[in-house]
Design a protein around this motif. Sequence first.
Motif, PDB file in Angstrom:
ATOM      1  N   PRO A 153      21.612   1.185  22.445  1.00 17.83           N
ATOM      2  CA  PRO A 153      21.781   2.483  23.115  1.00 17.83           C
ATOM      3  C   PRO A 153      21.005   3.620  22.446  1.00 17.83           C
ATOM      4  N   VAL A 154      20.965   3.626  21.131  1.00 16.36           N
ATOM      5  CA  VAL A 154      20.242   4.684  20.414  1.00 16.36           C
ATOM      6  C   VAL A 154      18.738   4.514  20.593  1.00 16.36           C
ATOM      7  N   TYR A 195      17.009   2.868  22.874  1.00 15.28           N
ATOM      8  CA  TYR A 195      16.584   3.054  24.258  1.00 15.28           C
ATOM      9  C   TYR A 195      16.628   4.530  24.651  1.00 15.28           C
ATOM     10  N   THR A 196      17.670   5.217  24.268  1.00 17.09           N
ATOM     11  CA  THR A 196      17.798   6.641  24.600  1.00 17.09           C
ATOM     12  C   THR A 196      16.701   7.457  23.948  1.00 17.09           C
ATOM     13  N   LYS A 233      14.196   9.824  25.672  1.00 13.95           N
ATOM     14  CA  LYS A 233      14.354  11.241  25.303  1.00 13.95           C
ATOM     15  C   LYS A 233      14.011  11.358  23.826  1.00 13.95           C
ATOM     16  N   GLU A 240      23.990  15.580  21.213  1.00 17.13           N
ATOM     17  CA  GLU A 240      23.402  15.230  22.504  1.00 17.13           C
ATOM     18  C   GLU A 240      23.225  13.719  22.633  1.00 17.13           C
ATOM     19  N   LEU A 241      22.804  13.091  21.555  1.00 16.13           N
ATOM     20  CA  LEU A 241      22.628  11.636  21.552  1.00 16.13           C
ATOM     21  C   LEU A 241      23.966  10.937  21.787  1.00 16.13           C
ATOM     22  N   GLU A 263      24.791  11.208  25.368  1.00 14.63           N
ATOM     23  CA  GLU A 263      23.923  10.339  26.179  1.00 14.63           C
ATOM     24  C   GLU A 263      24.385   8.884  26.157  1.00 14.63           C
ATOM     25  N   ILE A 264      24.787   8.394  24.986  1.00 12.37           N
ATOM     26  CA  ILE A 264      25.169   6.978  24.883  1.00 12.37           C
ATOM     27  C   ILE A 264      26.663   6.758  25.140  1.00 12.37           C
ATOM     28  N   THR A 311      28.375   7.276  16.473  1.00  8.65           N
ATOM     29  CA  THR A 311      26.938   7.560  16.576  1.00  8.65           C
ATOM     30  C   THR A 311      26.338   7.744  15.190  1.00  8.65           C
TER      31      THR A 311
END
Length: 163
Positions: free
Chosen positions: A44-45, A47-48, A52, A59-60, A63-64, A71
């Motif tokens: 997830p990290v 790819y995000t 972005k 924000e991360l 997003e995930i 996180t």
Amino acid sequence: MNVIDESGLLAISTRLQRLSEQIRKDGFLIYKANGITFEPKWFPVIYTLHLKPLLGVVELATEIGYSHPSTITLLKELEKEKLISSKKDKNDERKRLVQLSVKGKKLVEQMQPVWGIITSAMTELTNTQNNLMKAIVEVEQQLAEKSFFERAKGLMKSTTTAH
């Protein structure tokens, strides 16, 4: 069939966790078979940040869909692996910005063809109508409207008032 399989909706969390673990293990094997050293939990990290390129930690996390502490734990691992880098925001010293490192960007380049393979295999697995994804989206939307706990709490009130 085992007891958990026979218990139906009562064990849905256990069944989803078991399914997730199996997909994660196989994902690891798929990456490994393609010569890529990668832990699926990092996806997830990575790819995000691929989509972005520069995000604050908050924000991360948004997003995930992970908690801030979860996180942070992932970011520490990825920083140790030199797949991401971070810096303080010039406008806000309290804010930390994260981005893929050169090594992280190279990893994404290696992984992109594998993502196509994974998507095709998952499409085959979940059938062409994507019923599993539709069901997940539907449940997520329902939970956003009213949590599982709130639903159960409402049922507990009606059960206790009925007695």
